[in-house]
Design an enzyme around this catalytic site. Sequence first.
Site, PDB file in Angstrom:
ATOM      1  N   GLY A   1       7.594   5.134   8.093  1.00  0.00           N
ATOM      2  CA  GLY A   1       6.773   6.346   8.179  1.00  0.00           C
ATOM      3  C   GLY A   1       6.902   6.965   9.551  1.00  0.00           C
ATOM      4  O   GLY A   1       7.918   6.776  10.230  1.00  0.00           O
TER       5      GLY A   1
ATOM      6  N   LYS B   1       0.877  -1.182   0.000  1.00  0.00           N
ATOM      7  CA  LYS B   1       0.000   0.000   0.000  1.00  0.00           C
ATOM      8  C   LYS B   1       0.909   1.225   0.000  1.00  0.00           C
ATOM      9  O   LYS B   1       1.457   1.621   1.028  1.00  0.00           O
ATOM     10  CB  LYS B   1      -0.881  -0.019   1.265  1.00  0.00           C
ATOM     11  CG  LYS B   1      -2.244   0.634   1.126  1.00  0.00           C
ATOM     12  CD  LYS B   1      -2.259   2.117   0.932  1.00  0.00           C
ATOM     13  CE  LYS B   1      -1.888   2.933   2.148  1.00  0.00           C
ATOM     14  NZ  LYS B   1      -1.734   4.374   1.772  1.00  0.00           N
TER      15      LYS B   1
ATOM     16  N   CYS C   1      13.989  10.175   6.284  1.00  0.00           N
ATOM     17  CA  CYS C   1      14.031   9.621   7.654  1.00  0.00           C
ATOM     18  C   CYS C   1      15.400   9.843   8.260  1.00  0.00           C
ATOM     19  O   CYS C   1      15.543  10.101   9.437  1.00  0.00           O
ATOM     20  CB  CYS C   1      13.770   8.127   7.674  1.00  0.00           C
ATOM     21  SG  CYS C   1      12.734   7.525   6.387  1.00  0.00           S
TER      22      CYS C   1
ATOM     23  N   GLU D   1      11.014  15.394  14.878  1.00  0.00           N
ATOM     24  CA  GLU D   1      11.344  15.333  13.459  1.00  0.00           C
ATOM     25  C   GLU D   1      10.530  16.410  12.731  1.00  0.00           C
ATOM     26  O   GLU D   1       9.311  16.481  12.896  1.00  0.00           O
ATOM     27  CB  GLU D   1      10.978  13.941  12.936  1.00  0.00           C
ATOM     28  CG  GLU D   1      11.525  13.647  11.584  1.00  0.00           C
ATOM     29  CD  GLU D   1      11.299  12.190  11.182  1.00  0.00           C
ATOM     30  OE1 GLU D   1      10.239  11.624  11.508  1.00  0.00           O
ATOM     31  OE2 GLU D   1      12.188  11.629  10.525  1.00  0.00           O
TER      32      GLU D   1
ATOM     33  N   GLY E   1       3.200   4.376  12.944  1.00  0.00           N
ATOM     34  CA  GLY E   1       3.836   3.099  13.305  1.00  0.00           C
ATOM     35  C   GLY E   1       3.153   2.459  14.505  1.00  0.00           C
ATOM     36  O   GLY E   1       2.917   1.247  14.531  1.00  0.00           O
TER      37      GLY E   1
ATOM     38  N   GLU F   1      10.314   1.257  10.599  1.00  0.00           N
ATOM     39  CA  GLU F   1      11.356   2.279  10.402  1.00  0.00           C
ATOM     40  C   GLU F   1      10.660   3.622  10.525  1.00  0.00           C
ATOM     41  O   GLU F   1       9.871   4.000   9.669  1.00  0.00           O
ATOM     42  CB  GLU F   1      12.005   2.073   9.025  1.00  0.00           C
ATOM     43  CG  GLU F   1      13.351   2.780   8.915  1.00  0.00           C
ATOM     44  CD  GLU F   1      13.217   4.169   8.361  1.00  0.00           C
ATOM     45  OE1 GLU F   1      12.957   5.100   9.173  1.00  0.00           O
ATOM     46  OE2 GLU F   1      13.363   4.343   7.144  1.00  0.00           O
TER      47      GLU F   1
HETATM   48  P1  ADP Z   1       2.017  11.156   6.702  1.00  0.00           P
HETATM   49  O1  ADP Z   1       1.255  11.449   7.955  1.00  0.00           O
HETATM   50  O2  ADP Z   1       2.992  12.206   6.390  1.00  0.00           O
HETATM   51  O3  ADP Z   1       1.177  10.762   5.520  1.00  0.00           O
HETATM   52  P2  ADP Z   1       2.479   8.474   7.584  1.00  0.00           P
HETATM   53  O4  ADP Z   1       3.626   7.925   8.315  1.00  0.00           O
HETATM   54  O5  ADP Z   1       1.189   8.607   8.317  1.00  0.00           O
HETATM   55  O6  ADP Z   1       2.925   9.879   7.016  1.00  0.00           O
HETATM   56  O7  ADP Z   1       2.196   7.648   6.247  1.00  0.00           O
HETATM   57  C1  ADP Z   1       3.011   6.661   5.720  1.00  0.00           C
HETATM   58  C2  ADP Z   1       2.166   5.558   5.135  1.00  0.00           C
HETATM   59  O8  ADP Z   1       1.311   5.044   6.146  1.00  0.00           O
HETATM   60  C3  ADP Z   1       1.255   5.963   3.992  1.00  0.00           C
HETATM   61  O9  ADP Z   1       1.194   4.885   3.052  1.00  0.00           O
HETATM   62  C4  ADP Z   1      -0.079   6.135   4.676  1.00  0.00           C
HETATM   63  O10 ADP Z   1      -1.172   5.955   3.795  1.00  0.00           O
HETATM   64  C5  ADP Z   1      -0.038   5.007   5.687  1.00  0.00           C
HETATM   65  N1  ADP Z   1      -0.938   5.174   6.836  1.00  0.00           N
HETATM   66  C6  ADP Z   1      -1.330   6.324   7.436  1.00  0.00           C
HETATM   67  N2  ADP Z   1      -2.144   6.060   8.469  1.00  0.00           N
HETATM   68  C7  ADP Z   1      -2.268   4.712   8.554  1.00  0.00           C
HETATM   69  C8  ADP Z   1      -2.959   3.806   9.432  1.00  0.00           C
HETATM   70  N3  ADP Z   1      -3.709   4.238  10.456  1.00  0.00           N
HETATM   71  N4  ADP Z   1      -2.846   2.480   9.212  1.00  0.00           N
HETATM   72  C9  ADP Z   1      -2.064   2.011   8.198  1.00  0.00           C
HETATM   73  N5  ADP Z   1      -1.411   2.813   7.339  1.00  0.00           N
HETATM   74  C10 ADP Z   1      -1.494   4.137   7.508  1.00  0.00           C
END
Ligand code: ADP
Length: 474
Positions: free
Chosen positions: A221, A168, A277, A376, A226, A243
């Site tokens: 992310g 995803k 990161c 960060e 996380g 990570e």
């Molecule tokens: P940002 O907030 O800057 O978008 P994230 O770390 O939240 O950064 O996003 C990184 C990835 O995690 C993206 O693919 C995002 O769609 C996904 N993501 C965001 N929220 C969730 C969640 N609750 N569960 C699973 N994946 C998520």
Amino acid sequence: MQIVDGKPAGALSGETIDIACPSDGRVFASIPAAADADIDLAVAAARRAFERFAAVPAFERGRLLTRLSRLVEDNAEELAALESRDTGKPVRQGRADVAAAVRYYEFYGGAGDKIHGQTIPFLEGYTALTLREPHGVVAGIIPWNYPLQILARVAGAALAMGNTLVVKPAEDASLTTIRIAELALEAGFPAGVFNVVTGYGAKAGAALSGHHGVDYVTFTGSPATGTAIQQAAARNNRGVTMELGGKSPQIVFADADLDKALPVLVNAVIQNGGQTCSAGSRVLIERPVYERVAGALAERFQKLVAGPHEADLDLGALINAKQRDRVAAMVAEAESAGIKILARGTVSREAPSSGYYFAPVLFGDVPPDATIAQEEIFGPVLSLFPFDDEEDAIRLANSTDYGLVAGIWTLDGARQHRVAKRVRAGQVFVNAYGAGGGVELPFGGFKRSGHGREKGFEALYDMSATKTIVFNHG
Ligand code: ADP
């Protein structure tokens, strides 16, 4: 389009998400907005494909990855242009990302058949051995900063070990992931081995990370996301690799080779607009050279220019308006707390006002407990801190809750070893800095930066589990 079971697929609901180019804010594409039922289909396809794919000999899986690396190379210009347009990064960064992706597929193409089990001395009359087995279906949740690279490190290791994948990508940057899944089919990966679902994190990402049919989850992310993903995976007691970013220090001692250090210090926080990161977002400087280094960095920061990706300037736009506003708010808060701005870069006159630009900022004498020293920022913002001696430098370096990367600049060999051992970071560079390349180097965090290791051979262990077999032959 998503790629599910070897075929392009829209979302069952028909819903889509508009994709804007960060350089001008204009919509130029759309992606399906997947929901639970779409995730069910992709996970089912990956499950069906798993047993047969796991039985493919390791060297054959390696050949598929090697073929994919060649196809990525053959399509390098198209992929680099697409990545730059989708994320706003300068085109040379897009090209560098493609080159790193090629290396990941190449490295893992050659690595999967070199992971061996062990035979273990055991009781008389027994033989004990271990196998490394794939987890099964791996869910890969990919961020928007380096989609090509992060997909490649996840997919390379997961597929080399015989897992099947449901990826995803981030809703802001999904386009190259879809293209790589198409190339994987062209390379000969069977249908269902490499699936891509697109959509919002809170919906598609959450459904995927908590799906019962997923055996392992890997995520890069933010720490908050996380935590959400680990909680979702914990409902099924699935393993995870996390990570989660950093607040990485670079320590500059008075004896450092400054000519070598200065361009690296700047690049480590400006690359990709600071949306990295492993960005070196804190520079700790030994007091006798503090003014000199701060002055030289200020001179360089003043010359930095942000602009459209095609203009290929020092940095591009940030990924979206929300991110730009978040960075601006953190900078404004630090300014109003009285932290001194030593220099600011500029935004190019060619940059459309509808783009998400933010000019680089250099802060001096930052209090170690300030928000910009601890959190960060994920933008082109560098903080400088003076330190008194080695002990003070180590204390400051370890004074955040993160521990991803560190840089040490000194010509004193014994000090290089002492400091490298005491800094809490998953990667430490001495008289160098940078985790982007180096696909062979294990990468991951201590503390809030996460757990598990990606890249290099270590990722192959994360992407597999040990099975112990014991024979009693009397
Ligand atoms: P940002 O907030 O800057 O978008 P994230 O770390 O939240 O950064 O996003 C990184 C990835 O995690 C993206 O693919 C995002 O769609 C996904 N993501 C965001 N929220 C969730 C969640 N609750 N569960 C699973 N994946 C998520």
